[in-house]
Structure formats: C-alpha cells, structure tokens
Design an enzyme around this catalytic site. Structure first.
Site, PDB file in Angstrom:
ATOM      1  N   CYS A  87       3.859  11.984  -5.589  1.00  8.83           N
ATOM      2  CA  CYS A  87       2.690  11.121  -5.515  1.00  8.83           C
ATOM      3  C   CYS A  87       3.125   9.629  -5.547  1.00  8.83           C
ATOM      4  O   CYS A  87       2.379   8.922  -5.344  1.00  8.83           O
ATOM      5  CB  CYS A  87       1.550  11.437  -6.452  1.00  8.83           C
ATOM      6  SG  CYS A  87       1.175  13.184  -6.619  1.00  8.83           S
ATOM      7  N   HIS A 138      -4.300   5.505 -10.521  1.00 12.72           N
ATOM      8  CA  HIS A 138      -3.978   6.908 -10.037  1.00 12.72           C
ATOM      9  C   HIS A 138      -5.040   7.726 -10.138  1.00 12.72           C
ATOM     10  O   HIS A 138      -5.013   8.479  -9.002  1.00 12.72           O
ATOM     11  CB  HIS A 138      -2.613   7.511 -10.615  1.00 12.72           C
ATOM     12  CG  HIS A 138      -1.812   8.563  -9.982  1.00 12.72           C
ATOM     13  ND1 HIS A 138      -1.451   8.346  -8.407  1.00 12.72           N
ATOM     14  CD2 HIS A 138      -1.495   9.769 -10.199  1.00 12.72           C
ATOM     15  CE1 HIS A 138      -1.120   9.656  -8.299  1.00 12.72           C
ATOM     16  NE2 HIS A 138      -1.032  10.413  -9.167  1.00 12.72           N
ATOM     17  N   HIS A 153      -6.873  12.814  -2.895  1.00  8.89           N
ATOM     18  CA  HIS A 153      -5.599  12.376  -3.374  1.00  8.89           C
ATOM     19  C   HIS A 153      -4.562  12.766  -2.075  1.00  8.89           C
ATOM     20  O   HIS A 153      -4.489  13.765  -1.411  1.00  8.89           O
ATOM     21  CB  HIS A 153      -4.953  13.270  -4.404  1.00  8.89           C
ATOM     22  CG  HIS A 153      -3.532  12.828  -5.034  1.00  8.89           C
ATOM     23  ND1 HIS A 153      -2.722  12.277  -4.488  1.00  8.89           N
ATOM     24  CD2 HIS A 153      -3.342  13.186  -6.246  1.00  8.89           C
ATOM     25  CE1 HIS A 153      -1.783  12.021  -5.142  1.00  8.89           C
ATOM     26  NE2 HIS A 153      -2.021  12.849  -5.995  1.00  8.89           N
TER      27      HIS A 153
END
Length: 390
Positions: A155, A280, A314
């Site tokens: 990520c 995040h 995401h």
C-alpha cells in the site's frame, strides 16, 4: 525543491480530474458498486471500479498488454497535452518513470491459468504480469530513455515513487520524473483479503465503531515532477519500517508517527501548519486503531483528518498516488472542502473524534496537506504537498 507541474487521476470518482473534482466535492463515487464476479464464492461485495472503455495497448507493446497498462495509458492520455508541454523541454535520457503497483497483469495471468485448466489456447506472455511492466510500458510509449522502474511495497508503493524521484532529482541524476501508480481489480488479492477476513462486503466505514474491513478499488494517478517552479510543491516526505508483523500494523502507531514527524521535519513545518491529513484509513479494526494512535502522537486534535477510501476504495499499490491526487485536487480548488467520513458522530470511537476526524464536510484553508499510507510488513510513508510559494 521539487515541484508538481501537473497531475492526472482516474478512479471510481471519475475518469479525469474534472469528474473526480466534481464528485469529490459532492461526496459521490459513480464507480463504487456491488459485483458478484470477483469473489470465489460469487458473494456480492462492493468495489471501486473504473467503468467505461479503456484505450487499446498498441500492438508494438503486445508483450505488456494488460488492463493495468490500459488504465495507466488512459490516465496519461487525459492530461497528455499538459504533460508533453513540459516533457519536450527535457532530454529523454534525463526523464524517469517511477510507478507503484501490486497487481500489474495478475488478472491476465489468472485467465491464462483458467484457460490452461480448461484446455484452451492462450496468447499470454509472462511479461504481461511482470511488476516492472507499467513503468517500462509508459517509458517506451513516451520514447523516454531515463530510469524506468516500479516499486512494489504493497500500500505504500506509489507513495514511495515520490520519494525515489525526489532523491534522483536532488542528486541531479534526472531532470524530470513521471511518478504515480496503477492497480486494477484482480481476483488474487481480493480473495486473499477475503481469506484474511479483512474484506468488507459493504462500502468500507473507516474509523467507525462497526467497521468491518476494506473495500478494494482500482485506479491510477500520474504526476510530473521537476526542480523548476510549478503550481504545487512536494514539501516533505517520511518513511519508516517497524517490521512488527507480516500483515498487522504495530498497535501503538509509533513508527507510523515517526514517518509523519520525518515529513514535517523535512518540510520545516510544525503540526499546526498542516491544513488537512488524508488518512490511510482502510476500515479494518487494526489499521484504523494504529493510525489514530499515531495521529494523536503527532497532531493531537489540532488538525482535521479523514480517509477517502469510502469513495475510492483501497486502490492497493496505487493508493498513495490516488490520495496524493486528492490533495492536489483540494489544493487547486477555489474553496476546498475537506472530505468527510459521512456518518453520524455516534458511529465513531471517542478517541478517533479527539484526533480531528472530520464527520461533516468542512471548508479548508490552502495550508499544506499530508497523506499517509501504511503497508503490510510495517512499511510506513507520508507526503506533504502544498501550493508553491517560490
């Protein structure tokens, strides 16, 4: 100093900056929808999709043909004229292409395996799923001959492309860099997250008490970085690694906080100088708790913050780039409004509210903004972007 000359983004918010800006302001996400074709048990779940036709990969690059590279090409073509105005000023050997990805052409590899099991012929080539394919493809497509490589650190992949480019620019090795990331929906990571019990079947609810996991999305974002003065500036960055666990973040958020502090120090800013932090905020129990602990250590409740993954999903290796693009959209807006989590206050933990979590859309001053991304393996990265004052 490193400046952002221009940027492009495509995700579930829209297929270009204009659409993404409009939908971000309205808190809408046209591409966020339910699908039954991605989970092995065909259960319905929500995903952030980039709908519509994508450009074909030219035949000369057939060995790198993938949906990932098609999405990347679409992202570039949306701002091609602006990018080319800047790129033509530089020696092609001094322009780098540094991209983040985690899926690359894994969907094509998935189809190839299914075809083989069913005895069908396939024209699949291994280079289609190679992790360096997006950077090599875009560099070749643009006839560039500078460094071209991909970063794949889950990520934080595309967040770290900014850091790598800044170091190369500051060292004088390159004069310009195209950075960013791209990832597309693929069954392997989606079912992997589902096996970890980390996938939400509904649209994710970052930081809410009843959050149940992540919503996965696809997207791409590109940025043109140079040392010449531009409208936006990469003010600071920080990266740390806590090595705590293969998938779980360190609960106290200590190393995540260290990445934010490093970015602030490099930018020569104090916490109160930041106007907004894009979190995040995946919607998993462990990530959100860890990040709130980190935010309390750095910002207390003095800076508004929120996650936008309830709008984009995401986007995995592209998350850092897509969320950096959201900062750029806000910083170039006449009257920017902080994206809210969009839920009632009662759905959130008291400790989260104390960190400045934004529940309702709030007008924002054009102070510098930070974006955080935290990855499997304890990899942490933060960027600070602001309006250029040079």
């Amino acid at each position: 100093m490193i400046f952002v000359q221009d940027f492009s983004v495509i995700c579930s918010l829209g297929k270009n900056k204009i659409e993404a800006r409009k939908n971000l302001n309205n808190g809408a996400s046209p591409g966020l929808r339910a699908r039954t074709d991605l989970l092995l048990d065909q259960e319905e779940a929500y995903f952030g999709c980039c709908d519509g036709d994508l450009p074909e990969i030219p035949e000369v690059f057939s060995e790198m043909k993938s949906r990932n590279n098609q999405l990347l090409l679409s992202c570039y073509l949306a701002e091609r004229e602006n990018f080319q105005k800047v790129l033509k000023q530089y020696d092609p050997s001094k322009v780098a292409v540094i991209l983040g990805t985690s899926t690359s052409g894994s969907s094509e590899a998935d189809k190839y395996i299914r075809d083989c099991l069913e005895g069908e012929l396939s024209d699949f080539q291994g280079t289609q799923q190679e992790l360096g394919s997006p950077a090599l493809f875009l560099s070749s497509y643009l006839n560039l001959s500078g460094p071209a490589f991909c970063i794949s650190t889950a990520c934080t992949s595309s967040t770290r492309t900014f850091i790598s480019a800044a170091k190369l620019l500051n060292a004088g090795i390159i004069d310009a860099a195209i950075v960013g990331g791209v990832d597309t929906l693929a069954r392997m990571p989606i079912n992997g997250f589902n096996a970890l019990k980390a996938l939400s079947l509904q649209v994710c609810r970052p930081f809410a008490n009843d959050r149940s996991g992540i919503t996965i999305g696809e997207g791409a974002a590109l940025f043109l970085l140079t040392r010449e003065i531009g409208p936006l500036q990469l003010l600071g960055f920080g990266e740390t690694s806590d090595g705590h666990h293969m998938t779980a973040p360190r609960a106290d958020g200590l190393c995540a906080a260290a990445a934010m502090k490093e970015a602030l120090e490099r930018a020569r800013l104090k916490p109160e100088n930041i106007g907004y932090v894009n979190l995040h905020g995946t919607g998993t129990q462990l990530n959100d708790t860890s990040e709130m602990n980190a935010m309390q250590q750095v910002f207390a409740d003095k800076v508004p913050c929120s996650s936008t993954k309830n709008l984009t999903g995401h986007t995995l290796g592209a998350a850092g780039a897509v969320e950096a693009a959201i900062l750029c959209l806000l910083l170039t807006e006449e009257a920017p409004s902080i994206p809210a989590q969009g839920e009632a206050l009662s759905n959130y933990q008291p400790s989260d509210i104390k960190t400045g979590l934004v529940i309702d859309a709030t007008l924002l001053s054009k102070k510098p903004m930070m974006t955080n991304n935290f990855a499997f393996g304890g990899n942490n990265a933060s960027l600070i972007i602001g309006v250029s004052n040079a």
